[in-house]
Design a protein around this motif. Structure first.
Motif, PDB file in Angstrom:
ATOM      1  N   MET A 165      -1.809   0.559 -18.671  1.00  0.00           N
ATOM      2  CA  MET A 165      -1.373   1.084 -17.480  1.00  0.00           C
ATOM      3  C   MET A 165      -0.475  -0.040 -16.761  1.00  0.00           C
ATOM      4  O   MET A 165      -1.025  -1.408 -16.489  1.00  0.00           O
ATOM      5  N   ILE A 166       0.676   0.132 -16.256  1.00  0.00           N
ATOM      6  CA  ILE A 166       1.238  -0.758 -15.568  1.00  0.00           C
ATOM      7  C   ILE A 166       1.099  -0.207 -13.879  1.00  0.00           C
ATOM      8  O   ILE A 166       1.384   0.962 -13.920  1.00  0.00           O
ATOM      9  N   GLN A 167       0.989  -1.031 -12.954  1.00  0.00           N
ATOM     10  CA  GLN A 167       0.876  -0.473 -11.787  1.00  0.00           C
ATOM     11  C   GLN A 167       1.756  -1.430 -10.773  1.00  0.00           C
ATOM     12  O   GLN A 167       2.323  -2.332 -11.251  1.00  0.00           O
ATOM     13  N   GLY A 168       2.316  -0.737  -9.666  1.00  0.00           N
ATOM     14  CA  GLY A 168       3.207  -1.162  -8.672  1.00  0.00           C
ATOM     15  C   GLY A 168       2.947  -0.442  -7.361  1.00  0.00           C
ATOM     16  O   GLY A 168       2.050   0.442  -7.255  1.00  0.00           O
ATOM     17  N   GLY A 169       3.780  -1.029  -6.444  1.00  0.00           N
ATOM     18  CA  GLY A 169       3.873  -0.255  -5.037  1.00  0.00           C
ATOM     19  C   GLY A 169       4.738  -1.065  -4.017  1.00  0.00           C
ATOM     20  O   GLY A 169       5.352  -1.918  -4.532  1.00  0.00           O
ATOM     21  N   CYS A 170       4.710  -0.383  -2.939  1.00  0.00           N
ATOM     22  CA  CYS A 170       5.639  -0.952  -1.799  1.00  0.00           C
ATOM     23  C   CYS A 170       5.104  -2.267  -1.179  1.00  0.00           C
ATOM     24  O   CYS A 170       3.910  -2.694  -1.708  1.00  0.00           O
ATOM     25  N   ARG A 171       5.834  -2.680  -0.273  1.00  0.00           N
ATOM     26  CA  ARG A 171       5.441  -3.984   0.479  1.00  0.00           C
ATOM     27  C   ARG A 171       4.074  -3.746   1.264  1.00  0.00           C
ATOM     28  O   ARG A 171       3.398  -4.586   1.007  1.00  0.00           O
ATOM     29  N   CYS A 172       4.032  -2.916   1.952  1.00  0.00           N
ATOM     30  CA  CYS A 172       2.863  -2.660   2.844  1.00  0.00           C
ATOM     31  C   CYS A 172       1.635  -1.642   2.095  1.00  0.00           C
ATOM     32  O   CYS A 172       0.672  -1.921   2.612  1.00  0.00           O
ATOM     33  N   GLY A 173       1.712  -1.321   0.906  1.00  0.00           N
ATOM     34  CA  GLY A 173       0.731  -0.720   0.211  1.00  0.00           C
ATOM     35  C   GLY A 173       0.380   0.605   0.431  1.00  0.00           C
ATOM     36  O   GLY A 173      -0.485   1.299  -0.330  1.00  0.00           O
ATOM     37  N   ALA A 174       1.150   1.339   1.135  1.00  0.00           N
ATOM     38  CA  ALA A 174       1.203   2.785   1.410  1.00  0.00           C
ATOM     39  C   ALA A 174       1.433   3.892   0.361  1.00  0.00           C
ATOM     40  O   ALA A 174       0.847   4.701   0.011  1.00  0.00           O
ATOM     41  N   VAL A 175       2.244   3.134  -0.578  1.00  0.00           N
ATOM     42  CA  VAL A 175       2.700   3.803  -1.825  1.00  0.00           C
ATOM     43  C   VAL A 175       1.996   3.060  -3.117  1.00  0.00           C
ATOM     44  O   VAL A 175       2.636   1.808  -2.936  1.00  0.00           O
ATOM     45  N   ARG A 176       1.535   3.759  -3.790  1.00  0.00           N
ATOM     46  CA  ARG A 176       1.118   2.936  -5.157  1.00  0.00           C
ATOM     47  C   ARG A 176       1.451   4.044  -6.562  1.00  0.00           C
ATOM     48  O   ARG A 176       1.423   5.098  -5.932  1.00  0.00           O
TER      49      ARG A 176
END
Length: 144
Positions: free
Chosen positions: A1-12
């Protein structure tokens, strides 16, 4: 699994992939304006492989030949990915939102006719002055 998200962490998000996806750089003026930089770096993934958690705001852009829907964090305004009607089922991920983005390898450059003069490209990486022919672009992204 590859993960990521936005700068503030609200979206993952999670990508159901075993390895980081191949990425490409787009040097067109639209990508320069969207990114606020010399180019944008993106990965094409199957939308079915993408799971997003957290709030997302949609921004729809309609042009002559497609509708593009951008997904943005409503808090920090990071662009996470977009889809468009020319490529159903494909998500265009913003590579900088991937965790461990430093491991990514750029496999192609498109719209290099518009690149900034101070940007130097590796001549071993395929590049096109405008949009790449679909088959050639796909071959560049999947090469080992």
């Amino acid at each position: 699994m590859i993960q990521g998200g936005c700068r503030c962490g609200a979206v993952r998000y999670t990508l159901a992939l075993d390895a980081p996806p191949p990425v490409y750089a787009c040097h067109c003026h639209i990508c320069q304006r969207w990114s606020g930089s010399a180019f944008s770096v993106q990965a094409l993934v199957f939308q079915a492989a993408l799971t997003v958690e957290g709030p997302i705001v949609l921004y729809e852009k309609v042009t002559e030949d497609r509708t593009s829907i951008q997904r943005v964090c409503p808090q920090c305004h990071s662009r996470i990915y977009n889809t468009n009607t020319r490529r159903p089922g494909i998500a265009v991920m913003r590579a900088g939102t991937l965790d461990r983005s430093e491991e990514l390898v750029c496999r192609a450059h498109i719209f290099t006719n518009y690149k900034q003069s101070w940007v130097t490209l590796d001549p071993a990486v395929p590049q096109w002055g405008e949009a790449a022919p679909a088959a050639d672009f796909a071959a560049a992204l999947i090469r080992a």
